[in-house]
Design a protein around this motif. Structure first.
Motif, PDB file in Angstrom:
ATOM      1  N   THR A 128       0.729  -0.946   0.149  1.00 28.41           N
ATOM      2  CA  THR A 128       0.120   0.079  -0.167  1.00 28.41           C
ATOM      3  C   THR A 128       1.101   1.765   0.170  1.00 28.41           C
ATOM      4  O   THR A 128       0.336   2.414  -0.519  1.00 28.41           O
ATOM      5  N   LEU A 129       1.794   1.182   1.329  1.00 31.31           N
ATOM      6  CA  LEU A 129       2.688   2.747   0.741  1.00 31.31           C
ATOM      7  C   LEU A 129       3.499   2.864  -0.379  1.00 31.31           C
ATOM      8  O   LEU A 129       3.533   3.746  -1.124  1.00 31.31           O
ATOM      9  N   LEU A 130       3.509   1.643  -1.155  1.00 30.34           N
ATOM     10  CA  LEU A 130       4.342   1.943  -2.851  1.00 30.34           C
ATOM     11  C   LEU A 130       3.231   2.041  -3.476  1.00 30.34           C
ATOM     12  O   LEU A 130       3.702   3.390  -4.818  1.00 30.34           O
ATOM     13  N   ILE A 131       2.251   1.597  -3.563  1.00 30.54           N
ATOM     14  CA  ILE A 131       0.800   2.468  -4.238  1.00 30.54           C
ATOM     15  C   ILE A 131       0.643   3.403  -3.885  1.00 30.54           C
ATOM     16  O   ILE A 131       0.789   4.932  -5.334  1.00 30.54           O
ATOM     17  N   ALA A 132       0.485   4.162  -2.585  1.00 27.59           N
ATOM     18  CA  ALA A 132       0.398   5.451  -2.395  1.00 27.59           C
ATOM     19  C   ALA A 132       1.187   6.567  -2.739  1.00 27.59           C
ATOM     20  O   ALA A 132       1.704   7.544  -3.449  1.00 27.59           O
TER      21      ALA A 132
ATOM     22  N   PHE B 170       1.761   5.730   8.919  1.00 31.81           N
ATOM     23  CA  PHE B 170       1.341   4.923   8.653  1.00 31.81           C
ATOM     24  C   PHE B 170       1.879   4.055   8.076  1.00 31.81           C
ATOM     25  O   PHE B 170       1.590   2.982   8.507  1.00 31.81           O
ATOM     26  N   TRP B 171       3.349   4.192   7.761  1.00 26.41           N
ATOM     27  CA  TRP B 171       4.514   2.986   7.688  1.00 26.41           C
ATOM     28  C   TRP B 171       4.404   2.278   9.000  1.00 26.41           C
ATOM     29  O   TRP B 171       5.141   0.845   8.804  1.00 26.41           O
ATOM     30  N   HIS B 172       4.574   2.551   9.516  1.00 26.83           N
ATOM     31  CA  HIS B 172       5.963   2.194  10.593  1.00 26.83           C
ATOM     32  C   HIS B 172       4.237   1.605  11.855  1.00 26.83           C
ATOM     33  O   HIS B 172       4.637   0.665  12.614  1.00 26.83           O
ATOM     34  N   THR B 173       3.365   2.483  12.127  1.00 27.31           N
ATOM     35  CA  THR B 173       2.075   1.613  13.091  1.00 27.31           C
ATOM     36  C   THR B 173       1.251   1.320  12.081  1.00 27.31           C
ATOM     37  O   THR B 173       0.341  -0.326  12.781  1.00 27.31           O
ATOM     38  N   GLY B 174       1.222   1.090  10.848  1.00 33.21           N
ATOM     39  CA  GLY B 174      -0.165   0.304  10.406  1.00 33.21           C
ATOM     40  C   GLY B 174      -1.314   0.529  10.194  1.00 33.21           C
ATOM     41  O   GLY B 174      -2.628   0.454   9.697  1.00 33.21           O
ATOM     42  N   ALA B 175      -1.478   2.032  11.321  1.00 33.97           N
ATOM     43  CA  ALA B 175      -2.528   3.025  11.211  1.00 33.97           C
ATOM     44  C   ALA B 175      -2.337   4.792  11.241  1.00 33.97           C
ATOM     45  O   ALA B 175      -1.350   5.344  11.221  1.00 33.97           O
ATOM     46  N   GLU B 176      -3.477   5.339  10.438  1.00 35.56           N
ATOM     47  CA  GLU B 176      -3.287   6.812  10.066  1.00 35.56           C
ATOM     48  C   GLU B 176      -4.526   7.467  10.888  1.00 35.56           C
ATOM     49  O   GLU B 176      -5.372   7.196  11.399  1.00 35.56           O
ATOM     50  N   PRO B 177      -3.066   8.264  11.368  1.00 30.54           N
ATOM     51  CA  PRO B 177      -3.880   9.332  12.397  1.00 30.54           C
ATOM     52  C   PRO B 177      -4.808  10.046  12.165  1.00 30.54           C
ATOM     53  O   PRO B 177      -4.921  11.246  11.384  1.00 30.54           O
ATOM     54  N   TYR B 178      -6.436   9.314  11.962  1.00 28.80           N
ATOM     55  CA  TYR B 178      -7.478  10.642  10.230  1.00 28.80           C
ATOM     56  C   TYR B 178      -7.532  12.049  11.792  1.00 28.80           C
ATOM     57  O   TYR B 178      -8.316  12.735  10.747  1.00 28.80           O
TER      58      TYR B 178
END
Length: 137
Positions: free
Chosen positions: A3-7, A72-80
Motif C-alpha cells: 500500500t505504501l508503494l502504491i501511495a 502509517f508505514w510504522h504503525t499501520g494506522a493513520e491518525p485520521y
C-alpha cells in the motif's frame, strides 16, 4: 508495504502529471503574454503577506503528508483525527483569506466609483407610442 508503494507511486505520478500540464499550458500560451512579461519584468512587485502565507501553508501540508505516510508505514494506522484537523484549519485559513481578498476588491471597486456605486444610465421613455388625447386633463 504494498500500500505504501502504491501511495508513493500515485503521489509521484500525480505530481509529474501536474508539472507536465502546467508546462504544456505555459508553452501554449507563451506567445500571448510577451508584453505582459515585459511589463512584469519592468515593474517587479514584492511578495504580499497572503502569498507568503499560502506558500508556508503548502510547505506545511506537504511536510504533514510525508510525516503521515511515515506514521502509517510504522504503525499501520493513520491518525485520521489529526489529518482532519490539519486540513480543516488550512481550509479555514484559505476561506478567511479569500473573504478578506473579496472584501478588499469590493472596497477598491467602491472607491473607483466615488463611493456611490454603479449608476445605470437613466432610461428614456419610449417614443414609438402616441399619447392618448386626454393626457393633460
Amino acid at each position: 508495504m504494498k500500500t505504501l508503494l502504491i501511495a508513493a507511486a500515485a503521489m509521484a505520478g500525480g505530481a509529474a502529471l501536474g508539472f507536465f500540464l502546467c508546462w504544456a499550458a505555459h508553452r501554449l500560451t507563451r506567445g500571448n503574454y510577451t508584453p505582459a512579461r515585459r511589463m512584469a519584468a519592468a515593474k517587479k512587485r514584492k511578495m504580499g503577506t497572503m502569498d507568503k502565507v499560502l506558500v508556508l501553508e503548502a510547505v506545511v501540508l506537504i511536510l504533514y503528508t510525508v510525516a503521515d505516510l511515515v506514521v502509517f508505514w510504522h504503525t499501520g494506522a493513520e491518525p485520521y483525527t489529526l489529518t482532519g484537523c490539519v486540513f480543516a484549519v488550512c481550509g479555514l485559513e484559505n476561506g478567511v483569506m479569500g473573504w478578506i481578498k473579496t472584501n478588499k476588491d469590493k472596497a477598491a471597486e467602491a472607491a473607483r466609483t466615488s463611493g456611490s456605486g454603479y449608476q445605470p444610465a437613466p432610461e428614456e421613455p419610449p417614443t414609438d407610442r402616441t399619447e392618448p388625447p386626454d393626457v393633460g386633463i
